[in-house]
Design an enzyme around this catalytic site. Structure first.
Site, PDB file in Angstrom:
ATOM      1  CB  THR A 155      -0.863   0.022   1.281  1.00  0.00           C
ATOM      2  OG1 THR A 155      -1.873  -0.955   1.148  1.00  0.00           O
ATOM      3  CG2 THR A 155      -1.501   1.390   1.519  1.00  0.00           C
ATOM      4  N   GLY A 207      -0.599  -1.055   6.801  1.00  0.00           N
ATOM      5  CA  GLY A 207      -0.561  -2.299   7.561  1.00  0.00           C
ATOM      6  C   GLY A 207      -1.967  -2.717   7.948  1.00  0.00           C
TER       7      GLY A 207
HETATM    8  N1  ASP Z   1      -3.814  -0.553   5.522  1.00  0.00           N
HETATM    9  C1  ASP Z   1      -4.273  -1.257   4.339  1.00  0.00           C
HETATM   10  C2  ASP Z   1      -5.662  -1.785   4.616  1.00  0.00           C
HETATM   11  O1  ASP Z   1      -5.872  -2.327   5.688  1.00  0.00           O
HETATM   12  C3  ASP Z   1      -3.392  -2.371   3.905  1.00  0.00           C
HETATM   13  C4  ASP Z   1      -1.912  -2.071   3.822  1.00  0.00           C
HETATM   14  O2  ASP Z   1      -1.480  -1.000   4.220  1.00  0.00           O
HETATM   15  O3  ASP Z   1      -1.151  -2.951   3.370  1.00  0.00           O
HETATM   16  O4  ASP Z   1      -6.497  -1.726   3.746  1.00  0.00           O
END
Ligand code: ASP
Length: 294
Positions: A155, A207
């Site tokens: 992300t 995350g």
């Molecule tokens: N924070 C993002 C979500 O939960 C995923 C990520 O950052 O990898 O959609």
């Protein structure tokens, strides 16, 4: 001086290079971050943003994005959007062309079409293969989402700072891999995935979206800076709070990063290392943060 931050090694590099290119050609700060994220969304090799990203548990790619500027807190976001890239541009249009902050799902898609954007199949051979593989091995969505760190960490969340001082934050993601259809994480949520305040600075998250949202992680980091913490102290404060109050969330990594209006930045992560790209007027550097504990 323009300072740009972008999350994670490979996708962050794509986004920050493209953002700086736009900036060096005269883009304003919002367009700079939009350009960085749009380029990454269109890059089919990046697996957690835009075209070619990991689909939900029904095999459909659903995208989330947000953007916020720190002068008047103008914000735009979209969530659970299918068939459209770049969704960061749709989020920006929500901010600039509507009285709203967020549009969701099919209605966000309709709005994108009304802007003249063309629908397209976002899946690629690679994303279809990943899905087929997952179907064979991971029939239980909840167990998978809550027990695996596999395929996380692509992300892209970005922060930009320019003289003024003025800050902008933005994020784009396909969310957790193989999530339940309609699931929305922290990234498009103002206060959770991003926050920007010209009087203080900005913060972003990546995350475990459920944990980061419950923590209202980005606003919590900006508020900590407003109360005198450095960006590094503020991020550690947020992640320590998350570790202490949401211990069950530690099956997945959570990350917060922040920059104050002086251009000082910091980040904190739990479980696994985090890479943050920094660009100061075209000078690029990747900083690695090791996980912290209580
Ligand atoms: N924070 C993002 C979500 O939960 C995923 C990520 O950052 O990898 O959609």
């Amino acid at each position: 001086m323009t300072t740009l931050l972008a999350t994670w090694d490979r996708p962050g590099e794509v986004a920050i290079q493209s953002a700086w290119k736009a900036r060096s050609q005269g883009a304003d700060l919002i367009s700079t971050l939009e350009q960085g994220l749009a380029t990454a969304e269109l890059d089919e090799n990046l697996i957690a943003i835009g075209a070619g990203s990991v689909p939900n548990s029904k095999g459909i790619i659903e995208l989330d994005a947000s953007i916020m500027e720190g002068r008047e807190f103008r914000s735009g976001a979209v969530c659970a959007v299918t068939d459209i890239v770049p969704v960061i541009s749709v989020a920006r249009a929500v901010m600039e062309k509507t009285p709203h902050v967020m549009l969701a799902g099919d209605r966000a898609r309709d709005f994108a079409l009304s802007l003249g954007m063309k629908p397209r199949d976002l899946s690629t051979e690679n994303s279809r293969e990943r899905y087929a593989e997952w179907l064979k091995t991971q029939p239980d969505v909840a167990a998978y989402v809550h027990a695996s760190t596999d395929k996380m960490g692509d992300t892209i969340t970005m922060i930009g700072l320019e003289e003024g001082p003025h800050v902008v934050a933005a994020s784009s993601t396909s969310g957790l891999p193989f999530k339940l259809p309609g699931r929305v994480g922290d990234s498009p949520i103002i206060g959770a995935g991003i926050y920007a305040d010209d009087e203080v600075g900005a913060a972003g998250a990546t995350g475990n979206g459920e944990a980061l949202w419950r923590e209202v992680a980005s606003l919590r980091a900006v508020e900590a800076m407003a109360h005198g913490m450095t960006p590094q102290q503020a991020c550690e404060h947020v992640i320590r709070h998350l570790i202490r109050r949401q211990p069950e969330s530690l099956a997945l990594p959570s990350v917060v990063f922040a920059m104050n209006v002086k251009g000082e930045f910091g980040a904190a992560t739990c479980i696994s290392p985090f890479q943050l790209w920094v660009c100061r007027d075209g000078e690029f550097e990747m900083v690695v943060f090791e996980p912290i504990s209580l």
